[in-house]
Design an enzyme around this catalytic site. Structure first.
Site, PDB file in Angstrom:
ATOM      1  N   ASP A  13       0.603  -1.673   0.284  1.00  0.00           N
ATOM      2  CA  ASP A  13       0.004  -0.101  -0.013  1.00  0.00           C
ATOM      3  C   ASP A  13       0.913   1.292  -0.032  1.00  0.00           C
ATOM      4  OD1 ASP A  13      -2.519  -1.572   0.394  1.00  0.00           O
ATOM      5  OD2 ASP A  13      -2.729  -1.230   2.227  1.00  0.00           O
ATOM      6  N   ARG A  93       0.691   5.914  17.300  1.00  0.00           N
ATOM      7  CA  ARG A  93       0.242   6.926  15.810  1.00  0.00           C
ATOM      8  C   ARG A  93       0.424   8.092  16.680  1.00  0.00           C
ATOM      9  NH1 ARG A  93       0.222   2.885  13.383  1.00  0.00           N
ATOM     10  NH2 ARG A  93      -1.253   2.045  12.966  1.00  0.00           N
ATOM     11  N   ASP A 122      -7.276   5.141  13.103  1.00  0.00           N
ATOM     12  CA  ASP A 122      -5.827   5.511  12.990  1.00  0.00           C
ATOM     13  C   ASP A 122      -5.521   6.952  12.410  1.00  0.00           C
ATOM     14  OD1 ASP A 122      -4.624   3.655  14.171  1.00  0.00           O
ATOM     15  OD2 ASP A 122      -4.994   2.481  12.855  1.00  0.00           O
ATOM     16  N   SER A 174      -6.565  -7.503   8.675  1.00  0.00           N
ATOM     17  CA  SER A 174      -5.505  -6.036   8.820  1.00  0.00           C
ATOM     18  C   SER A 174      -5.487  -5.944  10.137  1.00  0.00           C
ATOM     19  CB  SER A 174      -6.645  -5.058   8.793  1.00  0.00           C
ATOM     20  OG  SER A 174      -6.277  -3.940   8.981  1.00  0.00           O
TER      21      SER A 174
HETATM   22  N1  ARG Z   1      -8.737  -1.077  16.635  1.00  0.00           N
HETATM   23  C1  ARG Z   1      -7.470  -0.570  17.547  1.00  0.00           C
HETATM   24  C2  ARG Z   1      -7.394   1.145  17.499  1.00  0.00           C
HETATM   25  O1  ARG Z   1      -7.840   1.082  16.892  1.00  0.00           O
HETATM   26  C3  ARG Z   1      -6.161  -1.050  16.223  1.00  0.00           C
HETATM   27  C4  ARG Z   1      -6.832  -0.741  14.884  1.00  0.00           C
HETATM   28  C5  ARG Z   1      -5.141  -1.844  14.300  1.00  0.00           C
HETATM   29  N2  ARG Z   1      -5.152  -1.535  12.775  1.00  0.00           N
HETATM   30  C6  ARG Z   1      -5.467  -2.411  11.810  1.00  0.00           C
HETATM   31  N3  ARG Z   1      -5.156  -2.742  10.558  1.00  0.00           N
HETATM   32  N4  ARG Z   1      -5.574  -3.797  12.921  1.00  0.00           N
HETATM   33  O2  ARG Z   1      -6.167   0.989  18.088  1.00  0.00           O
END
Ligand code: ARG
Length: 428
Positions: A13, A93, A122, A174
């Site tokens: 990506d 992040r 994110d 993911s």
């Molecule tokens: N749900 C979690 C958060 O918002 C993790 C998200 C992680 N991303 C992923 N592509 N699995 O912090």
């Protein structure tokens, strides 16, 4: 647009995003890769970035600062989102955003970019952290503004431009990883009733297949871990050792339906062996060293801080001040906690501290008891006063604003009850 700094993983990506940004905005692209541990840094990530068309690739080892500045404050606060998620992805992040902004300044860039989609948390975290630090920077999320290519299209796109990619088996999940945790979503996990398949887990063994239980001792100072089984190590090493140990015993799996910031419920699996053991041990040590009022108040701070972190509000004043409170409350949270790693469970079996508030002389039921039993009578007299007053005034009224209102439902007449009489001869 002259120059864009892109958060770059080296995967398909973001490699496509380098070329896409150049073509779409006619801009120079500088990439930034931040190693936050967890074994996901591609060692040739700089070469991949250049091959994708970046003019310069920054690769930053952020592990030590990530643990010290991001993971440790959450341990001190006991902050877990909705009581279970150790926030690994959410904490990463703001740190990456801060580095994006710093590189943008160094490079005189006018925008930063990230590979998040328009549906998750994110994107919000990246965007608002960036703008908290520099509102003049534009934030571009290619996936959100038209780069929505399928995997096959991305591979074609990359091939047509001679971009170096490794075509791995398309993951059905993911996944986001750093040393504090693995976050897994999508695929069959989207049905919250479907049990996670074995292939979801990489860091934790099936608890059924775990070896015989072991006991470990974690040493804390000021609310953060400093040693494992007596060996003092730097934070990253400590987390990595605990990770291996706890993961080998199947500790650290979380299966959670969580509330996303963007308003939807989402089923997430987490693997966080080190974070799970550290949080549990820390809580046990707090129980020994903090007053009951502090413990109660700390639960409020924990929930608030977790929510702010989850919602991407790291650079808010409230986040900073709550971290300050948490750190201050941890002055006395020093000592050792013994934890048994047992087939997926991390069970605290002992805690000790030179600053312990536990007083054996007061707690004991043995003869050397120093607690004043007689004084309990006066204490109860005063402590029970408001309840006696209320029961006397309101209980007797039996009506409230005109509505019939019973203080209690009868129990004795309602419950199956047997009554045994002593033989009449025995009654005097
Ligand atoms: N749900 C979690 C958060 O918002 C993790 C998200 C992680 N991303 C992923 N592509 N699995 O912090």
């Amino acid at each position: 647009m002259k120059k864009v700094v892109l958060a770059y993983s080296g995967g398909l990506d973001t490699s496509v995003a380098v070329a896409w940004l150049r073509e779409q905005y006619d801009a120079e692209v500088v990439t930034l890769t931040v190693d936050l541990g967890g074994g996901v840094l591609k060692e040739d990530v700089d070469r991949r970035a250049i091959s994708a068309g970046a003019s310069r690739a920054y690769v930053v080892d952020g592990r030590d600062r990530f643990v010290r500045d991001f993971c440790w404050p959450h341990v001190q606060a006991g902050a877990l989102y909705q009581g279970v998620y150790p926030l690994a992805t959410a904490m990463a992040r703001p740190m990456i955003a801060q580095l994006l902004v710093e590189v943008a300044h160094k490079e005189n860039a006018d925008a930063v970019a990230h590979g998040c989609t328009g549906k998750g948390n994110d994107q919000v975290r990246f965007d608002i952290a960036t703008h908290a630090l520099d509102p003049s920077l534009a934030v571009i999320a290619p996936m959100r503004v038209g780069m929505g290519l399928s995997r096959e299209q991305e591979i074609e796109y990359a091939k047509a431009r001679n971009i170096e990619i490794t075509i791995t088996k398309d993951s059905i999940y993911s996944i986001d990883v750093n040393l504090w945790g693995r976050s897994i979503e999508a695929g069959i996990l989207e049905d919250p009733w479907t049990a996670p398949r074995a292939d979801v887990y990489r860091w934790t063994v099936d608890p059924d297949k775990a070896p015989a239980p072991v006991e470990i001792v974690i040493g804390f100072e000021g609310g953060v871990p400093v040693s494992l089984d007596g060996d003092r190590t730097d934070p990253v090493t400590l987390v990595e050792h605990l990770h291996d140990l706890a993961g080998a015993h199947g500790v650290g799996r979380v299966d959670h339906v969580e509330d996303r910031l963007v308003g939807i419920k989402s089923r997430e699996i987490y693997e966080a062996p080190a974070a799970t053991v550290i949080h549990r041990a820390h809580r046990a040590l707090e129980g020994l060293t903090l007053s009951k009022d502090t413990l109660r108040f700390n639960r409020i701070v924990a929930d608030e801080l977790a929510q702010l972190t989850y919602d991407g509000l790291w650079f808010s004043a409230l986040h900073r001040d709550l971290r300050g409170y948490a750190a201050s409350s941890q002055r006395v949270v020093s000592g050792d906690v013994r934890v048994r790693l047992d087939h997926g469970n991390a069970i605290v079996t002992g805690r000790r501290s030179p600053l312990s508030l536990y007083d054996k002389a007061l707690a004991t039921y043995e003869a050397d008891d120093a607690f004043d039993h007689a004084a309990a009578v006066g204490f109860i007299e005063i402590f029970g006063l408001p309840l006696r007053t209320e029961a006397a005034r309101h209980g007797a009224v039996g009506r409230h604003h005109g509505a019939a209102w019973t203080w209690t439902e009868p129990l004795l007449d309602e419950l199956p009850t047997k009554v045994y009489d002593a033989p009449s001869a025995a009654v005097k």
